[in-house]
Design a protein around this motif. Structure first.
Motif, PDB file in Angstrom:
ATOM      1  N   THR A  91       0.836  -1.213   0.000  1.00 22.44           N
ATOM      2  CA  THR A  91       0.000   0.000   0.000  1.00 22.44           C
ATOM      3  C   THR A  91       0.863   1.252   0.000  1.00 22.44           C
ATOM      4  N   SER A  92       0.277   2.336  -0.447  1.00 27.05           N
ATOM      5  CA  SER A  92       0.979   3.620  -0.422  1.00 27.05           C
ATOM      6  C   SER A  92       0.770   4.320   0.919  1.00 27.05           C
ATOM      7  N   ARG A  93      -0.196   3.795   1.704  1.00 28.08           N
ATOM      8  CA  ARG A  93      -0.503   4.441   2.993  1.00 28.08           C
ATOM      9  C   ARG A  93       0.364   3.863   4.108  1.00 28.08           C
ATOM     10  N   ALA A  94       1.247   4.713   4.640  1.00 22.27           N
ATOM     11  CA  ALA A  94       2.188   4.267   5.666  1.00 22.27           C
ATOM     12  C   ALA A  94       1.450   3.698   6.884  1.00 22.27           C
ATOM     13  N   ASP A  95       0.263   4.275   7.200  1.00 22.38           N
ATOM     14  CA  ASP A  95      -0.475   3.814   8.383  1.00 22.38           C
ATOM     15  C   ASP A  95      -1.077   2.425   8.177  1.00 22.38           C
ATOM     16  N   GLN A  96      -1.121   1.976   6.935  1.00 25.28           N
ATOM     17  CA  GLN A  96      -1.674   0.643   6.673  1.00 25.28           C
ATOM     18  C   GLN A  96      -0.560  -0.394   6.493  1.00 25.28           C
ATOM     19  N   ASN A 102       7.235  -8.854   4.893  1.00 25.25           N
ATOM     20  CA  ASN A 102       6.217  -9.280   3.936  1.00 25.25           C
ATOM     21  C   ASN A 102       5.455  -8.098   3.345  1.00 25.25           C
ATOM     22  N   ASN A 103       5.703  -6.902   3.869  1.00 27.80           N
ATOM     23  CA  ASN A 103       4.935  -5.733   3.455  1.00 27.80           C
ATOM     24  C   ASN A 103       5.825  -4.767   2.690  1.00 27.80           C
ATOM     25  N   ILE A 104       5.332  -4.272   1.552  1.00 16.51           N
ATOM     26  CA  ILE A 104       6.134  -3.308   0.816  1.00 16.51           C
ATOM     27  C   ILE A 104       5.278  -2.155   0.302  1.00 16.51           C
ATOM     28  N   ASN A 105       5.989  -1.101  -0.040  1.00 17.95           N
ATOM     29  CA  ASN A 105       5.352   0.085  -0.596  1.00 17.95           C
ATOM     30  C   ASN A 105       4.868  -0.206  -2.015  1.00 17.95           C
ATOM     31  N   ILE A 106       3.801   0.447  -2.392  1.00 17.83           N
ATOM     32  CA  ILE A 106       3.183   0.212  -3.702  1.00 17.83           C
ATOM     33  C   ILE A 106       4.142   0.524  -4.866  1.00 17.83           C
ATOM     34  N   VAL A 107       4.999   1.527  -4.678  1.00 17.36           N
ATOM     35  CA  VAL A 107       5.936   1.897  -5.754  1.00 17.36           C
ATOM     36  C   VAL A 107       6.947   0.770  -5.975  1.00 17.36           C
TER      37      VAL A 107
END
Ligand SMILES: [Zn+2]
Length: 238
Positions: A91-96, A102-107
């Motif tokens: 996701t692009s939302r840091a709060d999510q 296992n989690n990465i930024n959308i970009v």
């Protein structure tokens, strides 16, 4: 006088013979044309030439989707190995975005899709993965299974648009009890159905209530697996 009458009679006889002959030729010609233009054989050959034309047209029309299931599979001699990229939240939302590997930024995620695409990788479905891992068949020499766990709503809001953009496939393993309860931040059955209908996302079980199965009794483990499968089968007709 008599001779002239006889000659005239002869002429008349010859001319009637000639008329009958011409008529016969005409009838034969019409019959010949009828047999060859209207026979079922002629229809069949016309039909088959139409069919082959249609087939040619069909094969030259580019397919609107290049899903793995539509590609011609290769048969290898060795057991297949399938790289699996496992994600949870993109996701692009840091709060999510819980801080977890296992989690990465959308970009970053989009760059990964671009890299896989440019390197010619085929993204496979859960059904493909099962076939790849149990047979010697594979859709391509370069294949990868993109998987997501937990059924975060970001699958619909952030990831699904990118899968559509690059025409790539992913599998999401959902916690069916969370979906049934319409828990916040979790996909709804409507979103799941829409993504499944696109052919770009398929869904598997990640239990009913997300317990640590290793600490559960056999009976609880069985319930988690059987009930989540039943939920998926009922809602997605799979
Ligand atoms: Zn999980």
């Amino acid at each position: 006088m008599k001779k002239r009458v006889q000659r005239n009679k002869k002429r008349i006889r010859w001319s009637s013979v000639l008329t009958v002959f011409v008529l016969l030729i005409g009838i034969i010609a019409i019959a010949f044309a009828a047999v060859h233009l209207l026979s079922p054989k002629a229809n069949t050959s016309q039909k088959s030439s139409q069919t082959s034309r249609q087939e040619k047209t069909k094969s030259t029309v580019p397919s609107s989707s290049s899903q793995p299931k539509e590609t011609k599979w290769l048969t290898g001699t060795n057991e297949n190995q399938l790289p699996i990229l496992m994600f949870h939240y993109v996701t692009s939302r840091a709060d999510q975005l819980p801080q977890d590997s296992n989690n990465i930024n959308i970009v970053t995620f989009e760059n990964e899709l671009k890299a896989l695409k440019s390197q010619g990788y085929t993204t496979v479905s859960g059904t493909d993965a099962q076939k790849i891992l149990t047979t010697k068949e594979k859709p391509s020499d370069k294949m990868v299974w993109l998987t997501f766990d937990d059924g975060s709503v970001t699958m619909y809001t952030d990831i699904f648009p990118l899968l559509k953009k690059y025409n790539m496939h992913a599998t999401n393993f959902i916690i069916t009890g969370f979906v049934n309860k319409a828990q916040g931040g979790i996909l709804s059955w409507e979103q799941i159905k829409e993504m499944k209908a696109s052919g770009l996302v398929d869904f598997g079980s990640h239990t009913v209530s997300h317990p640590d199965l290793g600490t559960q009794t056999l009976e609880d483990q069985r319930t988690e697996l059987e009930q989540s499968k039943a939920d998926l089968d009922k809602n997605l007709n799979q």
